[in-house]
Design a protein around this motif. Sequence first.
Motif, PDB file in Angstrom:
ATOM      1  N   ALA A  26      15.425  -2.500  11.022  1.00 20.98           N
ATOM      2  CA  ALA A  26      14.049  -2.871  11.910  1.00 20.98           C
ATOM      3  C   ALA A  26      13.390  -1.707  12.345  1.00 20.98           C
ATOM      4  N   ASP A  27      14.029  -0.586  12.555  1.00 16.97           N
ATOM      5  CA  ASP A  27      13.172   0.781  12.860  1.00 16.97           C
ATOM      6  C   ASP A  27      12.401   1.023  12.000  1.00 16.97           C
ATOM      7  N   LYS A  28      12.647   1.308  10.743  1.00 18.29           N
ATOM      8  CA  LYS A  28      11.850   1.357   9.785  1.00 18.29           C
ATOM      9  C   LYS A  28      10.836   0.512   9.322  1.00 18.29           C
ATOM     10  N   LEU A  29      11.305  -0.907   9.527  1.00 21.46           N
ATOM     11  CA  LEU A  29      10.225  -1.983   9.325  1.00 21.46           C
ATOM     12  C   LEU A  29       9.308  -2.005  10.350  1.00 21.46           C
ATOM     13  N   HIS A  30       9.524  -1.408  11.727  1.00 26.99           N
ATOM     14  CA  HIS A  30       8.515  -1.503  12.739  1.00 26.99           C
ATOM     15  C   HIS A  30       7.577  -0.423  12.342  1.00 26.99           C
ATOM     16  N   THR A  31       8.153   0.868  11.860  1.00 27.51           N
ATOM     17  CA  THR A  31       7.052   1.990  11.674  1.00 27.51           C
ATOM     18  C   THR A  31       6.480   1.619  10.542  1.00 27.51           C
ATOM     19  N   GLU A  32       6.842   0.980   9.439  1.00 26.90           N
ATOM     20  CA  GLU A  32       5.958   0.629   8.282  1.00 26.90           C
ATOM     21  C   GLU A  32       4.964  -0.470   8.745  1.00 26.90           C
ATOM     22  N   ARG A  33       5.361  -1.403   9.412  1.00 30.10           N
ATOM     23  CA  ARG A  33       4.506  -2.806   9.651  1.00 30.10           C
ATOM     24  C   ARG A  33       3.845  -2.660  10.654  1.00 30.10           C
ATOM     25  N   CYS A  34       4.349  -2.139  11.990  1.00 31.81           N
ATOM     26  CA  CYS A  34       3.746  -2.376  13.115  1.00 31.81           C
ATOM     27  C   CYS A  34       2.865  -1.212  13.484  1.00 31.81           C
ATOM     28  N   THR A  35       3.475  -0.091  13.563  1.00 32.56           N
ATOM     29  CA  THR A  35       2.696   1.042  13.979  1.00 32.56           C
ATOM     30  C   THR A  35       1.679   1.514  13.090  1.00 32.56           C
ATOM     31  N   SER A  36       1.746   1.075  11.889  1.00 33.22           N
ATOM     32  CA  SER A  36       0.633   1.539  11.006  1.00 33.22           C
ATOM     33  C   SER A  36      -0.910   0.681  11.544  1.00 33.22           C
ATOM     34  N   CYS A  37      -0.644  -0.219  12.317  1.00 32.41           N
ATOM     35  CA  CYS A  37      -1.934  -0.801  12.828  1.00 32.41           C
ATOM     36  C   CYS A  37      -2.012  -0.574  14.110  1.00 32.41           C
ATOM     37  N   HIS A  38      -0.921  -0.419  14.944  1.00 29.90           N
ATOM     38  CA  HIS A  38      -0.884  -0.152  16.548  1.00 29.90           C
ATOM     39  C   HIS A  38      -0.005   0.475  16.987  1.00 29.90           C
ATOM     40  N   GLY A  39      -0.063   1.313  18.019  1.00 23.17           N
ATOM     41  CA  GLY A  39       0.968   2.360  18.648  1.00 23.17           C
ATOM     42  C   GLY A  39       1.767   1.520  19.473  1.00 23.17           C
ATOM     43  N   ASN A  40       2.941   2.083  20.036  1.00 15.75           N
ATOM     44  CA  ASN A  40       3.642   1.369  21.019  1.00 15.75           C
ATOM     45  C   ASN A  40       3.273   0.923  22.285  1.00 15.75           C
ATOM     46  N   SER A  41       2.029   1.309  22.619  1.00 13.97           N
ATOM     47  CA  SER A  41       1.747   1.073  23.855  1.00 13.97           C
ATOM     48  C   SER A  41       1.298  -0.377  24.196  1.00 13.97           C
ATOM     49  N   VAL A  42       1.057  -1.100  23.030  1.00 16.54           N
ATOM     50  CA  VAL A  42       0.896  -2.433  23.290  1.00 16.54           C
ATOM     51  C   VAL A  42       1.955  -3.313  23.631  1.00 16.54           C
TER      52      VAL A  42
END
Length: 91
Positions: A26-42
């Motif tokens: 999930a951590d890798k998936l989060h980096t690849e799929r989520c933070t590629s569009c937005h940062g953690n601040s959301v």
Amino acid sequence: MNKILLLALTMIFLLPGAVATAAVDADKLHTERCTSCHGNSVYTRPDRRIQSMDELSAQVNACGHGSGKPLVAEERNSLIRYLNERYYKFK
């Protein structure tokens, strides 16, 4: 004989799902799929949109479709658990 056959069939159907679920990072998936569009601040900003597990689930699903790479069920569920455990803390 029937018990052995039943056990073998059960393992054939259940084992691949268990292996697939365990294989999702999930951590890798989060980096690849989520933070590629937005940062953690959301996740941490005071006015964040997500206020419940249902909203989190819907947003993860929408993001997967919006990226053009829909998540499979195991990925989606792992990502929802990861985001909740790390950021949201919904019960």
